[in-house]
Structure formats: structure tokens, C-alpha cells
Design a protein around this motif. Structure first.
Motif, PDB file in Angstrom:
ATOM      1  N   ILE A  49      19.837  50.550  55.362  1.00 19.91           N
ATOM      2  CA  ILE A  49      20.562  49.450  54.728  1.00 19.91           C
ATOM      3  C   ILE A  49      21.296  49.973  53.499  1.00 19.91           C
ATOM      4  O   ILE A  49      20.677  50.545  52.593  1.00 19.91           O
ATOM      5  N   GLN A  50      22.599  49.770  53.454  1.00 25.40           N
ATOM      6  CA  GLN A  50      23.373  50.141  52.270  1.00 25.40           C
ATOM      7  C   GLN A  50      23.418  48.982  51.271  1.00 25.40           C
ATOM      8  O   GLN A  50      22.950  47.877  51.538  1.00 25.40           O
ATOM      9  N   GLN A  51      23.992  49.278  50.109  1.00 21.91           N
ATOM     10  CA  GLN A  51      24.170  48.262  49.071  1.00 21.91           C
ATOM     11  C   GLN A  51      24.978  47.077  49.612  1.00 21.91           C
ATOM     12  O   GLN A  51      25.969  47.247  50.311  1.00 21.91           O
ATOM     13  N   ARG A  52      24.504  45.863  49.290  1.00 21.39           N
ATOM     14  CA  ARG A  52      25.103  44.603  49.761  1.00 21.39           C
ATOM     15  C   ARG A  52      25.058  44.441  51.273  1.00 21.39           C
ATOM     16  O   ARG A  52      25.926  43.808  51.871  1.00 21.39           O
ATOM     17  N   GLU A  53      24.049  45.027  51.889  1.00 20.20           N
ATOM     18  CA  GLU A  53      23.756  44.785  53.300  1.00 20.20           C
ATOM     19  C   GLU A  53      22.331  44.250  53.406  1.00 20.20           C
ATOM     20  O   GLU A  53      21.504  44.477  52.522  1.00 20.20           O
ATOM     21  N   PHE A  54      22.047  43.562  54.511  1.00 19.75           N
ATOM     22  CA  PHE A  54      20.662  43.226  54.823  1.00 19.75           C
ATOM     23  C   PHE A  54      20.474  43.240  56.328  1.00 19.75           C
ATOM     24  O   PHE A  54      21.440  43.176  57.102  1.00 19.75           O
ATOM     25  N   ALA A  55      19.212  43.342  56.736  1.00 19.03           N
ATOM     26  CA  ALA A  55      18.870  43.268  58.150  1.00 19.03           C
ATOM     27  C   ALA A  55      17.492  42.645  58.261  1.00 19.03           C
ATOM     28  O   ALA A  55      16.642  42.822  57.383  1.00 19.03           O
ATOM     29  N   VAL A  56      17.293  41.912  59.344  1.00 16.07           N
ATOM     30  CA  VAL A  56      15.989  41.302  59.605  1.00 16.07           C
ATOM     31  C   VAL A  56      15.624  41.555  61.053  1.00 16.07           C
ATOM     32  O   VAL A  56      16.480  41.524  61.937  1.00 16.07           O
TER      33      VAL A  56
END
Length: 306
Positions: A49-56
Motif C-alpha cells: 500500500i502506497q501513501q493515500r492508498e488503502f486495501a481491505v
């Protein structure tokens, strides 16, 4: 409903150091995390995950078992997990729009937990340090206040931020932990570093550098990484920045010049060059306005579908 520790509502008027001293188990957990050597995490089963990303995703995911992010100085790494469904989210927050970002990750985790009768929402906060501009402190406070304003009870389980993640060397302050990983199947959170940051690294960094908001990069139901489509205007003065020496780039394009990892400038130069080569990504990168899709191979590596 409030942000809770051991069922007690947090007193947000307290500074983080004082807050954690009232809960020895939190202080001990932060101490143990700080004391861990960073584990090098390879690409197999990893979603970076990079900056200003998200994952669920959930423990049922057959492709991704580890969510990870690093290179956080003043930024904070946030893990939100539902203990019943096991749905786990990792995001890399920089304070650009904390209220909207927390709302996004709350909705994402809850969407995988609607049919779960038991369990609770737990949050883990890691990152930041005692930086001169107090950006870390500001972000810590923003996150605490925003989680405290959510409709659902959220339980603070890990708190290793700002002064609790700070080390001093020759009068300069640095973070102790720059990166973490969370094992989606076991819920273990550990100090980590990531040599492989996944596909389209420069493209994803360019999206962030041009000011785009937080975005979800993973479809857990299809087990696919989706990048874009992203759009930006030509980056201002890109040739000027590419002509500058490393010191000028560090001083002007970092929130914490003395604390950045060694590869910060080379990574930023690569991103700036990418922005110069792709001033209009809708033409050169996303001509059909469709995302770039990736799926894990049997070897655990990302392979582009189209």
C-alpha cells in the motif's frame, strides 16, 4: 460511538504519552513493537500500500495474505480489523483529508462484516515521530478525534505513534518504525520493510504527488489489484525540479528532510520523470478509461490481466 480502550472512552484532552501511561498493556505492546527488528517481506502473498492508498481483504483471500506499507515519516499507518469477519484494512494516511479517509476505511471493513453477528472493530495506529513542524502530533490527534466520532464503537488496540515511535540521534529526531505488515489470516502486526512495492510504482506515486485523494486499490472478491484510471494536469515546474540537486529536492519536497529513508530522493526523481513523460495520463496510460488490472500468479507475483 466513542473510541475505546478496555471499554473506557478515551480522554482526547490527554497528550499521547500521558494517555498510554494510563494503560500499561498499550505501553507494553508499543514497546514490544518498537523492539522488533524489521522483517523483510517478499512479494509472495503481499499487497503493498502506497501513501493515500488503502486495501481491505479477509482471511478467505487465496491471493493476498499480507498487507504492508512503509516509508512513513510523519505519515501514520492505520490497520482497521473486524474480529468477527477477519476483514482487515491497511491504509497510509498523510493528514490530507483524515475525516474522509477514516470514513472510507470504516465503510470498506464494515461491508465485509455486515453478516457477522459477533466481533468488534479494532484499530492499530503506528507511525510519526517528534518532528520539528509537529505534523505527526497533528495527524495523531486528527485520527483519534475522527475515530472517536464514528457511529460504531472502535477499540484502540495498538498505539505506537509520534513520541511513542521516536528516537533521537545527535539532536535530530527519527521514527523508529517506518513500515508495518499485517497478516490477514493471523491478525499479527509486525515491523517490516518491502523491497518489492508491487506494480506501477511510479504511476501510483505520481497520482499521490499530484494531489489525488485516498483510493482503494484492491477488489477482494475478484482478488484483483486495480490501478486507475487516474487523471492529472501537467505537473508544474517538473523540469525545474528534475534539475535540482538532491539537497534541494529533499528540503523542498519532504515534510521531514532529515528523517527520510535513503531512497527518498531517487524515488521522487523517478516519479517526477514519470510525470514529465506522462503529462496527460488519460491519453498515454488510460486511453480507454479502464483500470490496469493485476492478479497473483501461482508463484505469488502480480501479473497484468489487461
Amino acid at each position: 460511538m466513542p473510541l475505546l480502550i478496555n471499554g473506557d472512552r478515551i480522554d482526547l484532552a490527554q497528550p499521547p504519552g500521558e494517555l498510554i501511561r494510563n494503560y500499561p498493556h498499550l505501553e507494553e505492546k508499543a514497546r514490544v513493537l518498537r523492539g522488533q527488528p524489521a522483517q523483510t517481506v517478499g512479494p509472495k502473498g503481499l499487497l503493498y500500500i502506497q501513501q493515500r492508498e488503502f486495501a481491505v481483504t479477509t482471511p478467505k483471500d487465496g491471493s493476498v495474505s499480507i498487507l504492508g506499507s512503509d516509508d512513513a515519516t510523519t505519515c501514520h499507518l492505520v490497520v482497521l480489523r473486524h474480529t468477527g469477519s477477519g476483514a482487515t484494512c491497511l491504509t497510509h494516511c498523510d493528514g490530507s483529508s483524515t475525516q474522509a479517509e477514516v470514513s472510507l476505511i470504516m465503510s470498506a471493513v464494515k461491508s465485509f462484516s455486515n453478516d457477522t453477528e459477533c466481533g468488534r472493530l479494532e484499530v492499530h495506529l503506528v507511525g510519526g515521530f517528534n518532528d520539528d513542524r509537529q505534523l505527526s502530533q497533528k495527524l495523531t490527534n486528527q485520527l483519534l478525534r475522527t475515530f472517536d466520532l464514528q457511529q460504531d464503537d472502535v477499540h484502540l488496540v495498538t498505539f505506537c505513534v509520534t513520541e511513542l515511535n521516536d528516537r533521537k540521534e545527535k539532536d535530530n529526531h527519527f521514527p523508529i518504525i517506518y513500515g508495518i505488515a499485517v497478516n490477514v489470516k493471523t491478525a499479527e502486526i509486525f515491523h517490516a520493510t518491502f523491497p518489492d512495492k508491487g506494480p506501477d510504482e511510479d504511476l501510483r506515486s505520481a497520482r499521490m504527488l499530484t494531489g489525488s485523494p485516498m483510493t482503494n486499490i484492491y477488489d477482494a472478491k475478484r482478488e484483483q489489484l486495480h490501478i486507475g484510471p487516474y487523471f492529472w494536469m501537467p505537473f508544474p515546474h517538473v523540469d525545474f525540479w528534475l534539475e535540482q540537486d538532491d539537497k534541494q529536492i529533499l528540503q523542498n519536497l519532504s515534510t521531514s528532510p532529515l528523517a527520510e529513508p535513503p531512497h527518498f530522493v531517487s524515488h521522487l526523481r523517478s516519479t517526477l520523470l514519470f510525470l514529465k513523460e506522462h503529462p496527460f495520463p488519460n491519453d498515454s496510460l488510460f486511453p480507454n478509461r479502464k483500470p490496469r488490472l493485476y492478479k497473483k500468479t501461482e508463484e505469488g507475483l502480480w501479473e497484468r490481466l489487461f
